[in-house]
Design an enzyme around this catalytic site. Structure first.
Site, mmCIF file in Angstrom:
data_model
loop_
_atom_site.group_PDB
_atom_site.id
_atom_site.type_symbol
_atom_site.label_atom_id
_atom_site.label_comp_id
_atom_site.label_asym_id
_atom_site.label_seq_id
_atom_site.Cartn_x
_atom_site.Cartn_y
_atom_site.Cartn_z
ATOM 1 N N LYS A 257 6.887 -0.070 -10.531
ATOM 2 C CA LYS A 257 7.590 -1.204 -11.171
ATOM 3 C C LYS A 257 6.611 -2.169 -11.820
ATOM 4 O O LYS A 257 5.408 -2.166 -11.544
ATOM 5 C CB LYS A 257 8.447 -1.965 -10.149
ATOM 6 C CG LYS A 257 7.683 -2.541 -8.932
ATOM 7 C CD LYS A 257 7.051 -3.894 -9.152
ATOM 8 C CE LYS A 257 6.067 -4.277 -8.056
ATOM 9 N NZ LYS A 257 5.195 -5.389 -8.292
ATOM 10 N N PRO B 123 -0.868 4.004 -9.898
ATOM 11 C CA PRO B 123 -2.192 3.548 -9.470
ATOM 12 C C PRO B 123 -2.155 2.912 -8.086
ATOM 13 O O PRO B 123 -1.181 2.246 -7.732
ATOM 14 C CB PRO B 123 -2.573 2.500 -10.512
ATOM 15 C CG PRO B 123 -1.713 2.770 -11.690
ATOM 16 C CD PRO B 123 -0.476 3.451 -11.194
ATOM 17 N N ALA C 33 -3.210 0.268 -5.252
ATOM 18 C CA ALA C 33 -3.586 -1.157 -5.223
ATOM 19 C C ALA C 33 -3.613 -1.737 -6.640
ATOM 20 O O ALA C 33 -4.487 -2.520 -6.993
ATOM 21 C CB ALA C 33 -4.928 -1.364 -4.522
ATOM 22 N N GLY C 34 -2.629 -1.325 -7.456
ATOM 23 C CA GLY C 34 -2.594 -1.739 -8.855
ATOM 24 C C GLY C 34 -1.521 -2.760 -9.180
ATOM 25 O O GLY C 34 -1.361 -3.143 -10.337
ATOM 26 N N GLY C 35 -0.733 -3.174 -8.187
ATOM 27 C CA GLY C 35 0.338 -4.132 -8.461
ATOM 28 C C GLY C 35 1.558 -3.480 -9.079
ATOM 29 O O GLY C 35 2.391 -4.148 -9.695
ATOM 30 N N MET C 36 1.677 -2.150 -8.919
ATOM 31 C CA MET C 36 2.848 -1.434 -9.459
ATOM 32 C C MET C 36 3.685 -0.815 -8.345
ATOM 33 O O MET C 36 4.522 0.049 -8.597
ATOM 34 C CB MET C 36 2.398 -0.361 -10.451
ATOM 35 C CG MET C 36 1.778 -0.934 -11.717
ATOM 36 S SD MET C 36 1.265 0.364 -12.848
ATOM 37 C CE MET C 36 2.847 1.051 -13.350
ATOM 38 N N GLY D 118 2.985 1.262 -5.843
ATOM 39 C CA GLY D 118 2.834 2.697 -5.576
ATOM 40 C C GLY D 118 3.153 3.049 -4.132
ATOM 41 O O GLY D 118 3.923 3.983 -3.856
ATOM 42 N N ASP E 73 8.785 -4.813 -1.712
ATOM 43 C CA ASP E 73 9.146 -4.064 -2.915
ATOM 44 C C ASP E 73 9.930 -2.780 -2.619
ATOM 45 O O ASP E 73 10.433 -2.136 -3.546
ATOM 46 C CB ASP E 73 7.876 -3.657 -3.692
ATOM 47 C CG ASP E 73 7.153 -4.864 -4.280
ATOM 48 O OD1 ASP E 73 7.800 -5.914 -4.482
ATOM 49 O OD2 ASP E 73 5.939 -4.750 -4.538
HETATM 50 P P1 ATP Z 1 2.367 -3.821 -4.493
HETATM 51 O O1 ATP Z 1 2.486 -3.758 -5.975
HETATM 52 O O2 ATP Z 1 3.612 -3.352 -3.764
HETATM 53 O O3 ATP Z 1 1.810 -5.075 -3.960
HETATM 54 P P2 ATP Z 1 0.143 -2.066 -4.874
HETATM 55 O O4 ATP Z 1 0.768 -1.097 -5.817
HETATM 56 O O5 ATP Z 1 -0.745 -3.116 -5.433
HETATM 57 O O6 ATP Z 1 1.286 -2.740 -4.029
HETATM 58 P P3 ATP Z 1 -0.406 0.128 -3.147
HETATM 59 O O7 ATP Z 1 -0.780 1.221 -4.077
HETATM 60 O O8 ATP Z 1 0.944 0.170 -2.558
HETATM 61 O O9 ATP Z 1 -0.668 -1.289 -3.797
HETATM 62 O O10 ATP Z 1 -1.508 0.142 -1.994
HETATM 63 C C1 ATP Z 1 -2.051 -0.980 -1.367
HETATM 64 C C2 ATP Z 1 -2.846 -0.488 -0.151
HETATM 65 O O11 ATP Z 1 -1.935 0.065 0.802
HETATM 66 C C3 ATP Z 1 -3.831 0.625 -0.469
HETATM 67 O O12 ATP Z 1 -5.083 0.115 -0.772
HETATM 68 C C4 ATP Z 1 -3.810 1.487 0.774
HETATM 69 O O13 ATP Z 1 -4.847 1.111 1.664
HETATM 70 C C5 ATP Z 1 -2.508 1.183 1.486
HETATM 71 N N1 ATP Z 1 -1.479 2.263 1.441
HETATM 72 C C6 ATP Z 1 -0.614 2.521 2.416
HETATM 73 N N2 ATP Z 1 0.218 3.516 2.082
HETATM 74 C C7 ATP Z 1 -0.121 3.912 0.845
HETATM 75 C C8 ATP Z 1 0.380 4.897 -0.031
HETATM 76 N N3 ATP Z 1 1.397 5.717 0.308
HETATM 77 N N4 ATP Z 1 -0.179 4.994 -1.244
HETATM 78 C C9 ATP Z 1 -1.202 4.181 -1.586
HETATM 79 N N5 ATP Z 1 -1.738 3.254 -0.774
HETATM 80 C C10 ATP Z 1 -1.199 3.089 0.437
#
Ligand code: ATP
Length: 328
Positions: free
Chosen positions: A13, A117, A119-122, A124, A165
């Site tokens: 998202k 990505p 830890a990209g803010g999307m 994942g 999310d």
């Molecule tokens: P959001 O946008 O929801 O804040 P995000 O997209 O920035 O999250 P994620 O890719 O969800 O970040 O990952 C953040 C951290 O969560 C990663 O650095 C990892 O250590 C941990 N993590 C736990 N489960 C997962 C997963 N299934 N995929 C990726 N990272 C995960």
């Protein structure tokens, strides 16, 4: 008979609006969010196995940008935990607990096909959790471990426990989120609405979502960032997004985009300011996606993409996506 298994998908998202209120005594922030699913999906398969406990595997499709980054040494898949810290594992466990299932001698394998990505803010990880909730919900019924699947509402409640999310990733489409983002109102997008094109500019360094919120709180306390405004998604942004007229007024959308996490994300990753300025200089509307560091650029259509192909840096990565208005 082959072992029971189920596969489900959930989208990543962007937040086209993300106003964040003051941190509450329980540590949570109230938000006003306009969530939009993008055309980038996580896929999770949950299957019964004879190995007790959980086994987790992650596949990164060969043709994906993540695989390209991995080949160039710009992404390390070991940043994805393969144990109980993985949000998909937590989601599987949540469904088992809700159904009162104990694995005993059997186990479950969890296979994640990752495109979003890390830890990209999307969102994942949240998309993995959402897909895992749906897949496990079907798998345990197919295996005969539960007589009936959990309802969508029950899955959404489990999702909200896993992360702010996750309920949106279960739902997809376009939705307004209040509370911590989990009180969702889906928006109906007329079928003839022009798709909105985005170019995502990826960063090779992740950002921790809690760290970005903490920087926002610290900066507000020191007067470096403005105090929270009204926690309300503007109607004008909603109308602009669901406008079915053939010539979409992009300005009507971009002028209302807001993200209170943008300034703290830029403070923590100052190089983002250069890319944002570069985009702005080219007349594009760029903003930080969620807690960053991925940047989203709204483009008129898939071809008038202002960033694609312009950057000669081999370590810069972009993805051309559209908003996916279809509900899951
Ligand atoms: P959001 O946008 O929801 O804040 P995000 O997209 O920035 O999250 P994620 O890719 O969800 O970040 O990952 C953040 C951290 O969560 C990663 O650095 C990892 O250590 C941990 N993590 C736990 N489960 C997962 C997963 N299934 N995929 C990726 N990272 C995960």
């Amino acid at each position: 008979m082959s072992a029971a298994s189920a596969t489900a998908c959930a989208p990543g998202k962007v937040n086209l609006y993300f106003a964040v209120g003051d941190v509450q005594p329980n540590g949570y922030h109230p938000v006003a969010s306009l969530y939009a699913a993008v055309s980038l999906y996580e896929e999770v398969t949950v299957a019964v196995s004879d190995e007790p406990g959980f086994s987790v595997s992650v596949e990164i499709p060969e043709e994906s940008v993540l695989a390209q980054m991995e080949r160039a040494g710009d992404f390390d898949r070991s940043s994805i935990p393969l144990d109980a810290r993985n949000l998909a594992v937590k989601a599987v466990q949540a469904v088992l607990d809700a159904q009162g299932i104990e694995l005993g001698e059997k186990g479950l394998s969890i296979h994640i096909v990752k495109n979003v990505p890390v830890a990209g803010g999307m969102a994942g990880g949240s998309a993995d959790a959402a897909a895992a909730l749906k897949a496990t919900n079907r798998c345990v019924v197919e295996a005969g471990w539960a007589s009936k699947a959990l309802t969508d509402d029950e899955l959404r409640d489990l999702g909200a426990e896993l992360g702010a999310d996750v309920p949106f990733c279960l739902m997809g489409g376009l939705a307004i989120g209040y509370g911590t983002g989990t009180e969702l109102t889906p928006l109906d997008v007329p079928a003839d609405t022009q798709p909105l094109h985005l170019t995502m500019i990826l960063s090779t360094q992740g950002l921790s979502t809690p760290a970005v919120f903490a920087e926002l709180d610290a900066g507000r306390a020191e007067g470096r960032y403005p105090a929270p405004g009204e926690l309300e998604v503007p109607q004008a942004l909603i109308y602009a997004l669901i406008d079915p007229s053939p010539s979409r007024d992009l300005e009507a959308t971009t002028s209302h985009i807001r993200n209170d996490l943008q300034a703290p994300a830029v403070t923590l990753q100052p190089a983002l300011a250069d890319v944002l300025n570069q985009q702005q200089g080219a007349g594009a509307h760029a903003f930080v996606s969620g807690s960053g560091p991925t940047l989203a650029v709204i483009t008129g259509d898939a071809r008038t993409n202002k960033c694609a192909g312009k950057n000669q840096n081999p370590h810069s990565y972009t993805m051309a996506l559209t908003l996916d208005a279809s509900k899951a």
